[in-house]
Design a protein around this motif. Structure first.
Motif, mmCIF file in Angstrom:
data_model
loop_
_atom_site.group_PDB
_atom_site.id
_atom_site.type_symbol
_atom_site.label_atom_id
_atom_site.label_comp_id
_atom_site.label_asym_id
_atom_site.label_seq_id
_atom_site.Cartn_x
_atom_site.Cartn_y
_atom_site.Cartn_z
ATOM 1 N N ASP A 50 23.364 15.765 -25.080
ATOM 2 C CA ASP A 50 23.082 15.744 -26.310
ATOM 3 C C ASP A 50 22.239 14.793 -26.744
ATOM 4 O OD1 ASP A 50 23.595 15.632 -29.019
ATOM 5 O OD2 ASP A 50 25.504 15.646 -29.253
ATOM 6 N N ARG A 52 20.460 15.414 -29.817
ATOM 7 C CA ARG A 52 19.944 15.997 -31.225
ATOM 8 C C ARG A 52 19.517 14.712 -32.152
ATOM 9 N NH1 ARG A 52 25.662 19.270 -32.102
ATOM 10 N NH2 ARG A 52 26.344 17.354 -30.985
ATOM 11 N N ILE A 83 20.741 19.648 -25.423
ATOM 12 C CA ILE A 83 20.715 20.041 -26.859
ATOM 13 C C ILE A 83 19.593 19.188 -27.471
ATOM 14 C CG2 ILE A 83 21.935 20.375 -28.991
ATOM 15 C CD1 ILE A 83 24.017 19.948 -26.138
ATOM 16 N N SER A 85 16.320 18.985 -30.533
ATOM 17 C CA SER A 85 15.738 19.618 -31.736
ATOM 18 C C SER A 85 14.447 19.384 -31.890
ATOM 19 C CB SER A 85 16.857 19.234 -32.933
ATOM 20 O OG SER A 85 17.031 17.978 -33.243
ATOM 21 N N HIS A 107 17.096 24.322 -22.172
ATOM 22 C CA HIS A 107 17.367 23.593 -23.718
ATOM 23 C C HIS A 107 17.893 24.360 -24.566
ATOM 24 C CE1 HIS A 107 13.470 21.265 -22.299
ATOM 25 N NE2 HIS A 107 14.434 20.890 -21.589
ATOM 26 N N TRP A 108 18.745 23.770 -25.399
ATOM 27 C CA TRP A 108 19.523 24.550 -26.592
ATOM 28 C C TRP A 108 19.280 23.568 -27.743
ATOM 29 C CZ3 TRP A 108 21.944 29.034 -24.688
ATOM 30 C CH2 TRP A 108 21.899 29.260 -23.232
ATOM 31 N N GLU A 109 19.401 24.617 -28.996
ATOM 32 C CA GLU A 109 19.503 23.833 -30.373
ATOM 33 C C GLU A 109 20.968 23.803 -30.878
ATOM 34 O OE1 GLU A 109 17.204 25.679 -33.116
ATOM 35 O OE2 GLU A 109 15.353 25.634 -31.854
ATOM 36 N N SER A 110 22.102 24.634 -30.227
ATOM 37 C CA SER A 110 23.534 24.304 -30.366
ATOM 38 C C SER A 110 24.286 23.728 -29.287
ATOM 39 C CB SER A 110 23.883 25.768 -30.932
ATOM 40 O OG SER A 110 25.225 25.904 -30.694
ATOM 41 N N TYR A 111 25.142 22.870 -29.459
ATOM 42 C CA TYR A 111 25.752 22.149 -28.661
ATOM 43 C C TYR A 111 26.878 23.172 -28.091
ATOM 44 C CZ TYR A 111 29.122 18.857 -26.601
ATOM 45 O OH TYR A 111 30.039 18.147 -25.585
ATOM 46 N N GLU A 113 26.578 26.558 -27.851
ATOM 47 C CA GLU A 113 26.070 27.456 -27.104
ATOM 48 C C GLU A 113 25.571 27.061 -25.708
ATOM 49 O OE1 GLU A 113 22.414 28.930 -29.170
ATOM 50 O OE2 GLU A 113 23.738 30.130 -30.782
ATOM 51 N N ALA A 114 25.245 25.646 -25.731
ATOM 52 C CA ALA A 114 24.783 24.944 -24.384
ATOM 53 C C ALA A 114 26.181 24.832 -23.533
ATOM 54 C CB ALA A 114 24.276 23.747 -24.624
#
Length: 122
Positions: A50, A52, A83, A85, A107-111, A113-114
């Motif tokens: 994380d 973010r 995650i 941003s 890489h993800w923008e949402s915890y 989804e990851a």
């Protein structure tokens, strides 16, 4: 403060949360914690990271990030779902992953989804 913990023993997922002001000693501490968790999980694990709150790591921490990524691979990390941003942090991650010869990072923008990615692709 940057932290690490075993998030899911059954799925063998370790969670790392990086603080925006992570210092080189934070990378050393978290790397040691992950080494211990890896042993508890039998030497094979995935990691959810994380980031973010991180816009960019301090220059003195970037080298430690490469060392950290190499160490996690050595400890048995299979995949990392990160995650992130911030555009600068994402660029730093891509560069350090390349330096660490680490090609299993997504890489993800949402915890959520990851985490779903890690749990659904066991």
């Amino acid at each position: 403060m940057s932290t690490a913990k075993i998030l899911d023993r059954k799925a063998k997922i370790i969670e790392i949360v990086w603080d925006a002001r992570a210092k080189p000693e934070d990378f050393d501490r978290v790397t040691k914690e992950v080494q211990t968790f890896s042993q508890e999980l039998g030497g094979s694990f995935d990691v959810i990271v994380d980031m973010r709150t991180v816009k960019a790591f301090m220059p003195e921490s970037q080298g430690k990030l490469v060392e950290h990524q190499k160490a996690l691979k050595d400890f048995g990390m299979k995949r990392a779902a990160v995650i992130v941003s911030g555009a600068i942090a994402k660029m730093q991650l891509k560069r350090t992953a390349k330096e660490a010869l680490h090609s299993t990072e997504s890489h993800w923008e949402s915890y959520e989804e990851a985490l779903l990615f890690l749990k659904n692709n066991l």
